[in-house]
Write a protein that holds these residues in place. Structure first.
Motif, PDB file in Angstrom:
ATOM      1  N   LEU A 157       0.818  -1.208   0.000  1.00  0.00           N
ATOM      2  CA  LEU A 157       0.000   0.000   0.000  1.00  0.00           C
ATOM      3  C   LEU A 157       0.856   1.263   0.000  1.00  0.00           C
ATOM      4  N   ALA A 158       1.950   1.252   0.773  1.00  0.00           N
ATOM      5  CA  ALA A 158       2.792   2.436   0.853  1.00  0.00           C
ATOM      6  C   ALA A 158       3.459   2.742  -0.482  1.00  0.00           C
ATOM      7  N   TYR A 159       4.018   1.731  -1.121  1.00  0.00           N
ATOM      8  CA  TYR A 159       4.696   1.969  -2.396  1.00  0.00           C
ATOM      9  C   TYR A 159       3.692   2.263  -3.510  1.00  0.00           C
ATOM     10  N   GLN A 160       2.501   1.685  -3.422  1.00  0.00           N
ATOM     11  CA  GLN A 160       1.464   1.995  -4.402  1.00  0.00           C
ATOM     12  C   GLN A 160       1.056   3.468  -4.292  1.00  0.00           C
ATOM     13  N   LYS A 161       0.874   3.948  -3.061  1.00  0.00           N
ATOM     14  CA  LYS A 161       0.516   5.346  -2.845  1.00  0.00           C
ATOM     15  C   LYS A 161       1.637   6.267  -3.318  1.00  0.00           C
ATOM     16  N   GLN A 162       2.885   5.903  -3.026  1.00  0.00           N
ATOM     17  CA  GLN A 162       4.010   6.719  -3.450  1.00  0.00           C
ATOM     18  C   GLN A 162       4.066   6.821  -4.976  1.00  0.00           C
ATOM     19  N   TRP A 163       3.810   5.723  -5.655  1.00  0.00           N
ATOM     20  CA  TRP A 163       3.811   5.725  -7.112  1.00  0.00           C
ATOM     21  C   TRP A 163       2.691   6.625  -7.644  1.00  0.00           C
ATOM     22  N   GLU A 164       1.506   6.565  -7.029  1.00  0.00           N
ATOM     23  CA  GLU A 164       0.390   7.388  -7.468  1.00  0.00           C
ATOM     24  C   GLU A 164       0.692   8.880  -7.306  1.00  0.00           C
ATOM     25  N   VAL A 165       1.243   9.256  -6.151  1.00  0.00           N
ATOM     26  CA  VAL A 165       1.532  10.662  -5.899  1.00  0.00           C
ATOM     27  C   VAL A 165       2.641  11.150  -6.817  1.00  0.00           C
ATOM     28  N   ARG A 166       3.682  10.352  -6.998  1.00  0.00           N
ATOM     29  CA  ARG A 166       4.780  10.767  -7.873  1.00  0.00           C
ATOM     30  C   ARG A 166       4.303  10.919  -9.317  1.00  0.00           C
ATOM     31  N   ARG A 167       3.389  10.083  -9.741  1.00  0.00           N
ATOM     32  CA  ARG A 167       2.836  10.214 -11.081  1.00  0.00           C
ATOM     33  C   ARG A 167       2.084  11.541 -11.206  1.00  0.00           C
ATOM     34  N   LYS A 168       1.332  11.896 -10.177  1.00  0.00           N
ATOM     35  CA  LYS A 168       0.615  13.175 -10.181  1.00  0.00           C
ATOM     36  C   LYS A 168       1.599  14.337 -10.177  1.00  0.00           C
ATOM     37  N   ILE A 169       2.644  14.245  -9.364  1.00  0.00           N
ATOM     38  CA  ILE A 169       3.647  15.302  -9.287  1.00  0.00           C
ATOM     39  C   ILE A 169       4.326  15.501 -10.643  1.00  0.00           C
ATOM     40  N   ASN A 170       4.623  14.407 -11.319  1.00  0.00           N
ATOM     41  CA  ASN A 170       5.229  14.499 -12.655  1.00  0.00           C
ATOM     42  C   ASN A 170       4.261  15.116 -13.658  1.00  0.00           C
ATOM     43  N   ALA A 171       2.984  14.780 -13.542  1.00  0.00           N
ATOM     44  CA  ALA A 171       1.983  15.257 -14.496  1.00  0.00           C
ATOM     45  C   ALA A 171       1.804  16.772 -14.434  1.00  0.00           C
ATOM     46  N   ILE A 172       1.999  17.358 -13.256  1.00  0.00           N
ATOM     47  CA  ILE A 172       1.818  18.804 -13.119  1.00  0.00           C
ATOM     48  C   ILE A 172       3.136  19.564 -13.266  1.00  0.00           C
ATOM     49  N   GLY A 173       4.201  18.845 -13.614  1.00  0.00           N
ATOM     50  CA  GLY A 173       5.471  19.500 -13.907  1.00  0.00           C
ATOM     51  C   GLY A 173       6.387  19.728 -12.736  1.00  0.00           C
ATOM     52  N   TRP A 174       6.104  19.107 -11.608  1.00  0.00           N
ATOM     53  CA  TRP A 174       6.950  19.270 -10.423  1.00  0.00           C
ATOM     54  C   TRP A 174       7.987  18.164 -10.285  1.00  0.00           C
ATOM     55  N   GLY A 175       7.917  17.147 -11.115  1.00  0.00           N
ATOM     56  CA  GLY A 175       8.797  15.994 -10.953  1.00  0.00           C
ATOM     57  C   GLY A 175      10.271  16.327 -11.097  1.00  0.00           C
ATOM     58  N   GLY A 176      10.590  17.317 -11.921  1.00  0.00           N
ATOM     59  CA  GLY A 176      11.982  17.685 -12.136  1.00  0.00           C
ATOM     60  C   GLY A 176      12.517  18.713 -11.164  1.00  0.00           C
ATOM     61  N   LYS A 177      11.694  19.149 -10.220  1.00  0.00           N
ATOM     62  CA  LYS A 177      12.136  20.168  -9.270  1.00  0.00           C
ATOM     63  C   LYS A 177      13.041  19.560  -8.199  1.00  0.00           C
ATOM     64  N   THR A 178      13.970  20.392  -7.723  1.00  0.00           N
ATOM     65  CA  THR A 178      14.774  19.999  -6.572  1.00  0.00           C
ATOM     66  C   THR A 178      14.031  20.389  -5.296  1.00  0.00           C
ATOM     67  N   LEU A 179      14.479  19.861  -4.177  1.00  0.00           N
ATOM     68  CA  LEU A 179      13.861  20.197  -2.898  1.00  0.00           C
ATOM     69  C   LEU A 179      13.998  21.691  -2.613  1.00  0.00           C
ATOM     70  N   GLU A 180      15.118  22.262  -2.962  1.00  0.00           N
ATOM     71  CA  GLU A 180      15.330  23.687  -2.741  1.00  0.00           C
ATOM     72  C   GLU A 180      14.352  24.523  -3.572  1.00  0.00           C
ATOM     73  N   GLN A 181      14.080  24.095  -4.784  1.00  0.00           N
ATOM     74  CA  GLN A 181      13.112  24.808  -5.628  1.00  0.00           C
ATOM     75  C   GLN A 181      11.712  24.736  -5.027  1.00  0.00           C
TER      76      GLN A 181
END
Length: 275
Positions: A157-181
Motif C-alpha cells: 500500500l505504501a509503495y502503491q501510494k508513493q507511485w500514485e503521488v509521484r505520477r501526479k507530481i510528474n503530471a503537473i510538472g513538479w517531478g523535475g524540481k529539486t527540494l530547494e526549488q
C-alpha cells in the motif's frame, strides 16, 4: 439515481438543520495521518468552527478508503457524505451557512484565486516533500501511511501510494524540481499571502472566510509538524503576520471553543500533530 432525483435529495438535505452528530473522518492522528491530510482536515475543522457548526472528529485507519472521492477528510451529515473543503463549503452554503456572502464579486474572485494558490503551491509542496523526498518518504511517510497494516500489505500500500503521488507530481510538472526549488515556491506563496494579509486580522479584514480556514490549516500544520528538516516551517516563520494570523485563529476558534465545551481540554491543537 437520476440527476433529477439527486437534485431532489440535495434539496431535502439542504432544508434539514445541521445535526449535533455530524462527523468528520480522518486517518489515525497519532500514528498514521500525514502532513497534507492533517492540513486539509484542520482546514475543514476551522471552517466549520468559523461557521459555528458542531462536528465530531472520528479517526479511522481506513478513512481514505471510506471517502467517496478517495481523499480525506470527509464529513457525514445525516445521510450525506461530502469530502474535501470545496464541496463541504458548497454544502454548508446550501444549508444557509456561509462565510463569504458579505464579499462582492471582485473579492470572491480574489478569494478563489488565493485558495487556488494555496492548493497549487502549499498542498503540492507538502505532497512532494512527503513522497518525492526519499529521506522523508523512508523515515516518515511510508512508515506512517502503512502503520495500521501488517506485512506485506503495509509495503504494498505504501509503495502503491508513493507511485500514485509521484505520477501526479510528474503530471503537473513538479517531478523535475529539486527540494530547494520546492522550498522557494513555498516562500513565494507565503510572501503573496503575507502581502495580501498585511495588518488585517483576516484576509478580508474583520471576518474570516474559507480562505482563512484553508491557509490556517496548512500553515499551522506545517509549523507544528516535525519533519526530517525544519526548512519548510522556517520559510513560514519569516513572516510574522502569518504567525500572528495562525495564533489568532487557534485562540479564537480552538482554545476558546474548547474552553466553552464541557469536558474538553483547553486546546486540542495547541501542540499540533507530531510526525
Amino acid at each position: 439515481m437520476s440527476l433529477a432525483a439527486e437534485a431532489f435529495v440535495s434539496q431535502i438535505a439542504a432544508a434539514e438543520p445541521w445535526p449535533e452528530n455530524a462527523t468528520l473522518y480522518q486517518p489515525l492522528k497519532d500514528d498514521q495521518i500525514l502532513l497534507s491530510d492533517c492540513a486539509s482536515s484542520l482546514a475543514v475543522q476551522a471552517y466549520l468552527r468559523m461557521c459555528n457548526l458542531p462536528v465530531q472528529v472520528s479517526c479511522r485507519a481506513n478513512a481514505e478508503y471510506m471517502s467517496p472521492s478517495g481523499k480525506v477528510p470527509f464529513i457525514q451529515v445525516g445521510n450525506q457524505v461530502i469530502s474535501e473543503l470545496g464541496p463541504i463549503v458548497q454544502f454548508t452554503k446550501a444549508k444557509g451557512h456561509s462565510l463569504s456572502d458579505g464579499l462582492d464579486d471582485v473579492q470572491k474572485a480574489e478569494m478563489k484565486a488565493y485558495m487556488e494558490l494555496v492548493n497549487n503551491m502549499l498542498l503540492t509542496a507538502e505532497l512532494y516533500i512527503q513522497w518525492c523526498d526519499e529521506s522523508t518518504a523512508a523515515e516518515i511517510t511510508r512508515p506512517r501511511y502503512s502503520s495500521p497494516y501488517s506485512w506485506p500489505l503495509n509495503q504494498i500500500l505504501a509503495y502503491q501510494k508513493q507511485w500514485e503521488v509521484r505520477r501526479k507530481i510528474n503530471a503537473i510538472g513538479w517531478g523535475g524540481k529539486t527540494l530547494e526549488q520546492v522550498y522557494e515556491d513555498v516562500s513565494q506563496c507565503c510572501q503573496a499571502l503575507s502581502q495580501r494579509l498585511g495588518t488585517q486580522p483576516y484576509f478580508f479584514n474583520k471576518h474570516p472566510t474559507e480562505l482563512d480556514a484553508l491557509v490556517f490549516g496548512h500553515l499551522f500544520t506545517i509549523l507544528t509538524t516535525q519533519l526530517t528538516s525544519d526548512e519548510l516551517s522556517g520559510r513560514i516563520k519569516n513572516y510574522s503576520n502569518l504567525l500572528s494570523f495562525c495564533r489568532r485563529i487557534e485562540q479564537n476558534y480552538f482554545e476558546e471553543h474548547d474552553r466553552d465545551s464541557a469536558g474538553s481540554s483547553s486546546s486540542r491543537f495547541s501542540k499540533g500533530p507530531s510526525l
